[in-house]
Scaffold this active site. Structure first.
Site, mmCIF file in Angstrom:
data_model
loop_
_atom_site.group_PDB
_atom_site.id
_atom_site.type_symbol
_atom_site.label_atom_id
_atom_site.label_comp_id
_atom_site.label_asym_id
_atom_site.label_seq_id
_atom_site.Cartn_x
_atom_site.Cartn_y
_atom_site.Cartn_z
ATOM 1 N N HIS A 281 -15.976 24.835 -41.464
ATOM 2 C CA HIS A 281 -14.599 24.591 -41.911
ATOM 3 C C HIS A 281 -13.911 25.848 -42.431
ATOM 4 O O HIS A 281 -12.671 25.909 -42.494
ATOM 5 C CB HIS A 281 -14.582 23.505 -42.982
ATOM 6 N N ASP B 218 -6.828 16.931 -23.584
ATOM 7 C CA ASP B 218 -7.088 16.434 -22.221
ATOM 8 C C ASP B 218 -7.829 17.504 -21.415
ATOM 9 O O ASP B 218 -7.253 18.515 -21.025
ATOM 10 C CB ASP B 218 -5.756 16.072 -21.553
#
Length: 461
Positions: free
Chosen positions: A164, A379
């Protein structure tokens, strides 16, 4: 809709390191003073589920994504490096091209077996985002782990584990979209990454301008840090009906508040009641607030570092639970409204002055809204994800402290927010009753909704 009983087997190939597809600079890049605070020094899992797409003509998602990953790392080459710590606990990336961990896998399960609605907690999560031995450190370890798991139906699961300190949700989605664009045939990402971490460094000399109670040193005198045994994980769906019900609970002058603010106030108060702390103790709600675009701190397009802060509201248990929920809402709005570019600069200054402290965990609840992060829109060529977002609630080693707000469409086709919550078993029972009471309209405020189920608990483990 519960999937907690689903069991399946995942067969993994040996993990490999995927480096940049072309030579990249060998250099050292400092993280910002927002990136390297203690509260971000952990690995966070994200998961995306994809359906089979006949138009892909039998293409292998593993091969397509692995090749695109190498191409994307040419642009995002710091992800292929390793972190080291220097004087003052300053984190620096050695951009050595060593690579990110990549796992190819197959599961004997179909997407349909996960049920009508995909949401945390996911069954066998540890098999879909596998913890490769020796890879779990913050320092000297891969900064990304990616696992692509083929499903029996022709769909696949894309699992990511991120250090992170390198990126926030928006930065990670930016990188994943770059991989996806290259997988679909692009030669360069539509957004070129920008490092520029010095923009969020402390001033010289550091001069914090806010109180920053989110970093208060609060001793756990009464043993109120939530124990990790006997923890129950459940996800709660808040659709249009539930949000209307919660909004109707608010004073008239606060009913135009954002969905985030209203939901946060209700969850904070309900969770506090459920945990039954000492009435004289103080409790905190920590709101993740993105500072991109805020006045005073203009970050360039393409910046993929952490650019958020942890503003906090503090209240005594007696006042929070003894007042109507509008009291909590006022506190949430005030804390959230503090954040601007100067606030983030002030946090960076504080980090340097105080040795990069962790945000306060004792009697705290942290919420993070990822409904607009865009994980579900990534996508790779197989269309948008059926589910995309955090793989579980909690942050780091403290699962009971945090919840994410995740976009979700339920089995009725209603768009809403799913919230994973983690609490001890007895507290979870009380929490469910509190939330049910808020959305059921049992006091006559919401007569038309009284025929509906009071709250949708989507899954439990």
């Amino acid at each position: 809709m519960a999937t907690s009983s689903l069991v399946f087997t995942v067969k993994r190939q040996e993990p490999v390191l995927v480096g940049p597809a072309k030579p990249t600079p060998h250099e050292f890049k400092c993280l910002s003073d927002i990136d390297d605070q203690e509260g971000l020094r952990f690995l966070i899992p994200v998961i995306q589920f994809y359906r089979k797409d006949p138009s892909m003509g039998g293409k292998d998602p593993v091969k397509v994504i692995r090749e695109a990953l190498g191409k994307a790392l040419v642009f995002y080459y710091p992800f292929a490096g390793r972190l080291k710590e220097e004087i003052g606990r300053k984190l620096v990336v050695e951009c050595n091209g060593e690579g990110v961990l990549f796992i190819e896998a197959d599961a004997d399960v179909s997407l349909e077996d996960f049920g009508d609605g995909l949401q945390p907690p996911f069954p066998c999560l540890e098999e879909l985002v596998f913890d490769v031995q020796g890879s779990g450190g913050v320092l000297h370890s891969p900064l990304l782990l990616i696992q692509v798991t083929r499903l029996k139906c022709g769909g696949f699961v894309f699992g990511t584990r991120l250090n992170h300190t390198m990126s926030d949700a928006q930065g990670l989605v930016q990188f994943l979209n770059a991989v996806a664009e290259l997988a679909r045939g692009a030669t360069t990402p539509s957004i070129i990454p920008v490092w520029s971490r010095e923009l969020l460094n402390a001033r010289t000399p550091p001069r914090p301008a806010f109180a920053h109670h989110e970093y208060d040193d609060v001793p756990d005198t009464n043993g109120t840090i939530i124990p990790l045994d006997d923890m129950v994980h459940r996800s709660f769906f808040f659709g249009p009906r539930e949000i209307r019900a919660l909004r109707a609970r608010m004073p008239h002058h606060l009913r135009t508040s954002s969905t985030f603010e209203i939901l946060t106030a209700c969850l904070w108060r309900s969770r506090t009641i459920a945990l039954k702390p000492d009435p004289e103790e103080e409790v905190r709600i920590i709101c993740i607030v993105n500072a991109r675009g805020k006045d005073g701190k203009k970050l360039p397009e393409g910046y993929y570092g952490n650019a958020f802060s942890f503003p906090v509201a503090v209240a005594s248990v007696k006042r929070l639970c003894g007042n109507p929920v509008g009291y909590a809402l006022e506190l949430v709005k005030k804390a959230k409204g503090e954040v601007n570019g100067e606030y983030l600069q002030s946090v960076a200054d504080l980090m340097v002055l105080r040795g990069r402290p962790h945000f306060t965990v004792v009697r705290s609840y942290l919420v993070s809204d990822v409904t607009r992060a865009g994980f579900g829109d990534v996508d790779f060529g197989w269309g948008k994800a059926v589910y995309g977002g955090p793989a579980k609630g909690g942050v780091g080693a403290i699962p009971g402290v945090a919840s994410f707000y995740i976009p979700f469409r339920n089995g009725k086709g209603e768009d809403g927010i799913v919230v994973p919550v983690c609490l001890p078993g007895d507290a979870m029972e009380r929490f469910v009753k509190e939330i049910e009471g808020l959305v059921s309209g049992d006091d006559g405020l919401l007569g038309e909704q009284q025929q509906q189920p009071p709250v949708q608990i989507l899954s439990a483990l």
